[in-house]
Design a protein around this motif. Structure first.
Motif, PDB file in Angstrom:
ATOM      1  N   ARG B  30       0.826  -1.198   0.000  1.00 23.35           N
ATOM      2  CA  ARG B  30       0.000   0.000   0.000  1.00 23.35           C
ATOM      3  C   ARG B  30       0.861   1.249   0.000  1.00 23.35           C
ATOM      4  NH1 ARG B  30      -2.996   1.146   4.235  1.00 23.35           N
ATOM      5  NH2 ARG B  30      -1.339   0.237   5.498  1.00 23.35           N
ATOM      6  N   PHE B  33       1.587   2.716   3.410  1.00 25.29           N
ATOM      7  CA  PHE B  33       2.631   2.026   4.172  1.00 25.29           C
ATOM      8  C   PHE B  33       4.011   2.517   3.747  1.00 25.29           C
ATOM      9  CE2 PHE B  33       5.888  -1.260   4.211  1.00 25.29           C
ATOM     10  CZ  PHE B  33       6.004  -1.435   5.573  1.00 25.29           C
ATOM     11  N   ASN B  36       4.562   5.913   5.186  1.00 24.40           N
ATOM     12  CA  ASN B  36       4.838   5.826   6.626  1.00 24.40           C
ATOM     13  C   ASN B  36       6.247   5.293   6.884  1.00 24.40           C
ATOM     14  OD1 ASN B  36       2.378   6.791   7.338  1.00 24.40           O
ATOM     15  ND2 ASN B  36       1.472   4.771   7.794  1.00 24.40           N
ATOM     16  N   SER B  39       8.906   7.742   6.463  1.00 23.16           N
ATOM     17  CA  SER B  39       8.844   8.885   7.375  1.00 23.16           C
ATOM     18  C   SER B  39       8.659  10.213   6.647  1.00 23.16           C
ATOM     19  CB  SER B  39      10.108   8.989   8.232  1.00 23.16           C
ATOM     20  OG  SER B  39      10.061   8.059   9.234  1.00 23.16           O
ATOM     21  N   ASN B  41       5.981  11.964   5.680  1.00 24.52           N
ATOM     22  CA  ASN B  41       4.539  12.163   5.692  1.00 24.52           C
ATOM     23  C   ASN B  41       4.170  13.558   5.214  1.00 24.52           C
ATOM     24  OD1 ASN B  41       5.201   9.956   7.439  1.00 24.52           O
ATOM     25  ND2 ASN B  41       3.044   9.946   7.998  1.00 24.52           N
ATOM     26  N   ARG B  59      15.479   3.358   5.013  1.00 24.15           N
ATOM     27  CA  ARG B  59      14.383   2.736   5.755  1.00 24.15           C
ATOM     28  C   ARG B  59      13.587   1.798   4.861  1.00 24.15           C
ATOM     29  NH1 ARG B  59      12.851   5.245  10.584  1.00 24.15           N
ATOM     30  NH2 ARG B  59      13.687   7.322  10.837  1.00 24.15           N
TER      31      ARG B  59
END
Lengths: 257, 801
Positions: B30, B33, B36, B39, B41, B59
């Motif tokens: 998704r 996801f 997120n 990071s 956002n 990440r």
């Protein structure tokens, strides 16, 4: 029955998560941890993966496997740094270290880790509802460390190794001045200096009785209200008297060597 | 208007708010996801250019879902920034398979291959596995391993693939030739021996494959060089080394190793001078260095004798043992003439360092006091390297910590001339043991079964608390043991003991023991049926002494024994006998290990008295024991031991005939002769009738004196924590004497033999010896005297020293 509640090959992520959650709610935390572990693996990248990661940590926490719980909370924090449950996770991770802290007679590495984690928490989230709780834990654990240092000094007192005892009493006072052991350590220090002087050659006695009196003065400064006041006063009187004897003794027989 | 091209690396970092984030290329994951996880956002602030983007990429990689990740800036205003995340998803691994390989190798390989199910199949990941496999085979001597990979879709699992590695290991190559060039001082043959662990194959080397391993080669080269340097060739160099395959014996391929060596001159020491030393004189330092004018310059020995050597007689120890922690000796080695060296030392002594904090970590079961009382480094004392070494040794002999795992961390503080010492310990191994042993004790003794439970780090205080039992209360260094032994059908023994080495935190040891021994002899030779039993209990109090030195200790043992004899045994008459004894022991013990000491000595002198109280029997006794252990060469240790004993009486009518000396056997065989004081002697049987004693009126009685001498050469062949195997050879001699008048320390019964001591986790310490006796022993009331010139197999449990 039991078999239906276990995750099977071919279960979709949401079914697997439901099954894990059911175990968690039944307080079967050991099996729940296994199940959530599976969900985190197959459900990576989904919402279920994130939920499962959090409850995996919770399951370990509730089954008192604090070492595992701490590392799963930490994983949650690093995977989902933006999530609002991060605050809970960080506090819980610190709490895991706190639960691993052993009695004062053993290695205190987990205690020092826990203190560090709680301090980090309080710096990072000064407005959190957990701040007071964290501060209390820090106090409790610093008291434990102070106790450990104090008992180190007691060993040297028992075995009449006065210099070492004084060094360790100093550590207790300097490193943990706020703990209840600091006042006790100062009283012991006066007593130890007196014993040390008693067992010293004449030329060293004056200096060591004087040190006893110094420790007494430090006590008055730091803990004027302490209930050990009477005890230390008596020791102080003893030190004064003995010092007097040494000084007058020296005057009576001027140096010959 | 002109276009201005701005170099993005040139723009100054500024804070932007993220206005929008788009995700592309994701089919199964998704978008939210991915956002997120990165990071990045919408609405959050980032510094750009900065590390936010690279951290986000990192990440996302860590999630293991994507094979490729790119992040672009799509729009940028003065305060806002929009981003595009482009990911490439790759099928994930369901499982991998290794084909065409042996089962055992498969298991070993699976342990080192890191291809986790659920992660992305990337070329890099597959390539890594291929390399791992190739390395694995090369270590085993396969130089030409071929690997094909196949990636197969799995039908019933979506997006999952199976990775198959087809492995063709190829031929295994062995080192067939090791050649040296340029070596004049030493032959090829000699050097080949020095290049161990690398080995060359030859027709007579039938064990093991002579496989080429890179690490062996490196180690081998270093060892050839140090061999040269130890012989004075300080300048030795390997000019060139090559390893290649070649055809030997027609078409067979093998590996050849070639080393070109430049030896350089063989150096000798000329002058040794020192500057800056005030604590020690030149002569003392020169002696510590261990070189005389004209000696071959052995570089290894030189470095050891400067920095640290085995006996701690080096230059550094000389200073560090008396507090000069900051001491430095800087050698300046000058080549003079063709092959001579002048060595000059600049010595910086600095000031004496005082120990400040002494701490330790890793005692997860053992309480602080137990560790602290063992430390020889005390706050306020002068720093001393030998004190640290002694501490490590003594912590190791406690048995609570892994001896190899003890590490001192010395942190000097130059400012105030102090030093902190922290010992790292590891007490996670269990110290309690359960010993179960059995064996055949020889004729007249029968089958022996012995079990014993020892809790070596017990805590009585914690035993009184509920939470202390998880599972055993531990941490105070107290010992608790329970033992049961049954021999044949006649003998039974039960014992219980407790000891606290530091009573109430002070260096006073307290202990008590209770035991009950019972023997029922059914042998109907002459004395029809004799039954005897012994109830024994004692309390001991001991102290470590500081004078004459701190290896001394003294111990007082107060005991009560009740003997009960039915029928008769040897010279002992039937009836009850009470004994109240006081024993005083003085001991000096500097052994470094109780199972197999390397160095040290132990001297024990004891005086015991059973006073003639009303209703009690009496005697008095002296015993002396001296043993000395000295390392010879390598790990070989020589032990010499001398023992004497004497028993005497205060009165004529209350004499106890018990506790006299019988010599022979080991404790296990002697157990049923518990009415006597038994002295071990290998090569001789240890039962009551067959032991070395005297025959009076057709009955064997114990002596009033004994002597014993022992010489043992011991080689600790295997010494790890789990198992110890120590073969030895010995010569023993000993005798018991009827009284003072017949005492002759040179009239002894002798034996020689071999044996082995085994320390095994469940069984504890076991000693097996096979001794050849040179003298015989008279056995009363039988025609079967113990004959000289025969072998005696003996078996024992427990520590010998």
């Amino acid at each position: 029955c039991k078999n239906d509640s276990l995750i099977k090959r071919g279960d979709t992520v949401d079914v697997a998560f439901e099954k894990a959650m059911a175990m968690y709610q039944n307080e079967d935390y050991v099996d729940a941890a296994d199940a959530f572990e599976t969900v985190t693996r197959v459900g990576r990248g989904t919402e279920y993966g994130q939920e499962a990661q959090f409850y995996l940590a919770e399951s370990y926490f509730k089954s008192r496997q604090y070492l595992l719980a701490a590392s799963e909370y930490d994983r949650y924090i690093s995977y989902y740094p933006q999530d609002e449950r991060r605050v809970d996770a960080e506090f819980k991770a610190a709490l895991c270290y706190y639960h691993q802290s052993p009695r004062y007679k053993l290695d205190q590495t987990p205690t020092r880790n826990a203190i560090e984690r709680f301090q980090l928490f309080n710096n990072r989230y000064p407005d959190s509802e957990y701040v007071t709780q964290a501060a209390n834990y820090i106090d409790e654990m610093r008291n434990k460390l102070a106790h450990k240092t104090y008992e180190g000094a007691q060993f040297y007192i028992r075995t009449e190794q006065y210099e070492a005892a004084i060094i360790y009493l100093n550590q207790t006072i300097d490193r943990f001045p706020e703990s209840k052991w600091a006042a006790r350590a100062l009283v012991d220090q006066v007593e130890t200096y007196i014993a040390y002087a008693d067992n010293s050659i004449l030329s060293k006695q004056q200096e060591r009785y004087e040190k006893a009196i110094e420790a007494y003065e430090k006590f008055l400064q730091l803990f004027p209200e302490s209930d050990m006041r009477a005890e230390i006063e008596n020791l102080h009187d003893e030190a004064l008297n003995k010092l007097q004897d040494v000084v007058t003794g020296e005057e009576a027989s001027p140096e010959q060597s | 208007q002109e276009f201005q091209i701005t170099d993005p690396t040139g723009t100054a970092p500024a804070e932007y708010q993220i206005a929008d984030v788009q995700v592309q290329g994701n089919e199964r994951t998704r978008s939210q996801f991915i956002i997120n996880a990165s990071s990045l956002n919408i609405g959050s602030d980032i510094i750009y250019p900065g590390d936010a983007i690279s951290t986000a990429v990192e990440r996302l990689y860590r999630s293991g879902l994507f094979s490729d990740i790119k992040i672009y800036v799509t729009e940028q205003t003065a305060t806002e920034i929009s981003l595009l995340i482009e990911v490439e998803e790759q099928p994930r691994i369901l499982e991998y398979k290794l084909k065409n390989i042996k089962r055992s190798q498969r298991r070993d390989l699976e342990d080192i291959i890191t291809l986790t199910p659920g992660t992305v199949v990337s070329d890099a990941a597959v390539g890594r596995v291929k390399n791992t496999i190739k390395r694995f085979y090369k270590e085993k001597g396969y130089w030409y391993t071929e690997i094909d990979t196949e990636i197969k879709e799995v039908e019933d699992a979506n997006d999952r693939v199976r990775v198959i590695f087809n492995i063709d290991a190829g031929d295994r190559l062995e080192v067939k030739d090791i050649e040296f060039n340029g070596n004049e001082a030493f032959s090829n043959r000699k050097l080949r021996r020095k290049i161990k662990p690398l080995k060359e194959d030859a027709w007579w080397k039938i064990f093991g494959k002579k496989v080429f391993k890179e690490e062996d080669f490196e180690e081998g080269k270093e060892s050839v060089l140090s061999f040269y340097r130890a012989n004075g060739y300080t300048d030795v160099r390997i000019l060139k080394d090559s390893v290649y395959t070649y055809d030997y014996k027609g078409d067979k391929e093998g590996i050849k190793v070639l080393l070109n060596i430049e030896e350089g001159p063989k150096y000798k020491v000329r002058n040794i001078t020192f500057d800056g030393n005030t604590v020690y004189e030149d002569a003392t330092l020169r002696e510590a260095l261990g070189f005389q004018k004209g000696d071959v310059f052995n570089q290894q020995k030189f470095e050891e004798n400067v920095n640290i050597n085995k006996d701690n007689t080096d230059l550094n120890s000389l200073y560090q043992n008396v507090g000069y922690l900051f001491f430095q000796a800087i050698p300046n080695i000058e080549k003079v003439a063709e092959d001579s060296l002048d060595i000059h030392f600049d010595i910086y002594e600095d000031e004496i360092a005082t120990i400040k904090n002494v701490d330790f970590t890793g005692n997860t079961r053992t309480h602080d006091d137990v560790v602290r009382r063992t430390l020889r480094t005390v706050p306020g004392n002068k720093y001393s390297r030998s004190a640290i070494i002694r501490t490590i040794r003594e912590l190791g002999t406690l048995g609570f910590f892994d001896p190899q795992g003890i590490e001192p961390d010395v942190r000097p503080n130059r400012q105030d001339k102090t030093v902190d010492v922290t010992y790292r310990l590891d007490d996670t191994e269990s110290t309690s043991n359960f010993e179960l042993s059995g064996g055949y004790g020889g004729s007249g003794i029968g089958v022996i079964i012995s079990t014993r439970v020892n809790f070596n780090n017990f805590s009585l205080q914690r035993a009184l608390k509920k939470e202390g039992w998880n599972p055993i209360p531990m941490g105070d260094g107290q010992q608790l043991s329970l033992g049961v032994q049954v021999t044949g059908t006649g003998y039974q023994s039960y014992s219980f003991g407790f000891s606290e080495p530091w009573f109430r935190g002070r260096p006073t040891s307290v202990g008590f023991n209770v035991s009950y021994d019972f023997y029922n002899s059914r042998r109907s030779s002459f004395n029809v049926n004799s039954k005897y039993s012994l109830f024994s209990s004692n309390i001991s109090i001991g102290r470590r002494l500081k004078w004459p030195d701190d290896y001394f200790s003294q111990r007082t043992v107060i005991g009560y024994q009740l003997y009960n004899i039915e029928g008769s045994s040897g010279a002992l008459s039937a009836g009850n006998s009470n004994l109240f004894t006081i024993r005083q022991v003085i001991e000096r013990n500097s052994l470094d290990n109780f199972i197999s000491p390397n160095t040290g000595s132990k001297f024990t002198f004891s005086a015991e008295a059973a006073p003639p109280l009303p209703g009690f029997s009496e005697f008095y006794k002296f015993r002396a024991d001296y043993q000395h252990h000295v390392p010879l060469v390598d790990r070989l240790v020589m032990t010499t031991q001398v023992q004497y004993g004497y028993i005497g009486y205060f009165t004529k009518d209350k004499r106890s005939e018990l506790n006299r000396f019988l010599v022979g056997g080991t404790q296990l065989q002697q157990r049923q002769s518990f009415l006597y004081d038994n002295i071990d002697l290998r090569g001789y049987p240890g039962s009551t009738t067959e032991s070395i004693g005297h025959v009076v009126d057709g009955r064997k009685i114990g002596g009033r004196m004994f002597s014993k001498y022992s010489l043992e050469l011991r080689y600790p062949a295997v010494t790890n924590d789990q198992v110890q195997i120590i073969p030895y050879t010995f010569t023993d001699a000993g005798n018991s004497y009827l009284d003072f008048n017949t005492f002759d320390p040179f009239s002894v019964k002798r034996s020689v033999g071999v044996g082995v001591r085994l320390y095994l986790p469940i069984l504890g310490l076991i000693d097996l010896s096979y001794g050849y006796r040179l003298d015989g022993v008279n056995v009363p009331n039988s025609t079967n005297d113990v004959q000289p010139g025969q072998w005696e197999f003996l078996f024992n449990i427990g520590a010998p020293f």
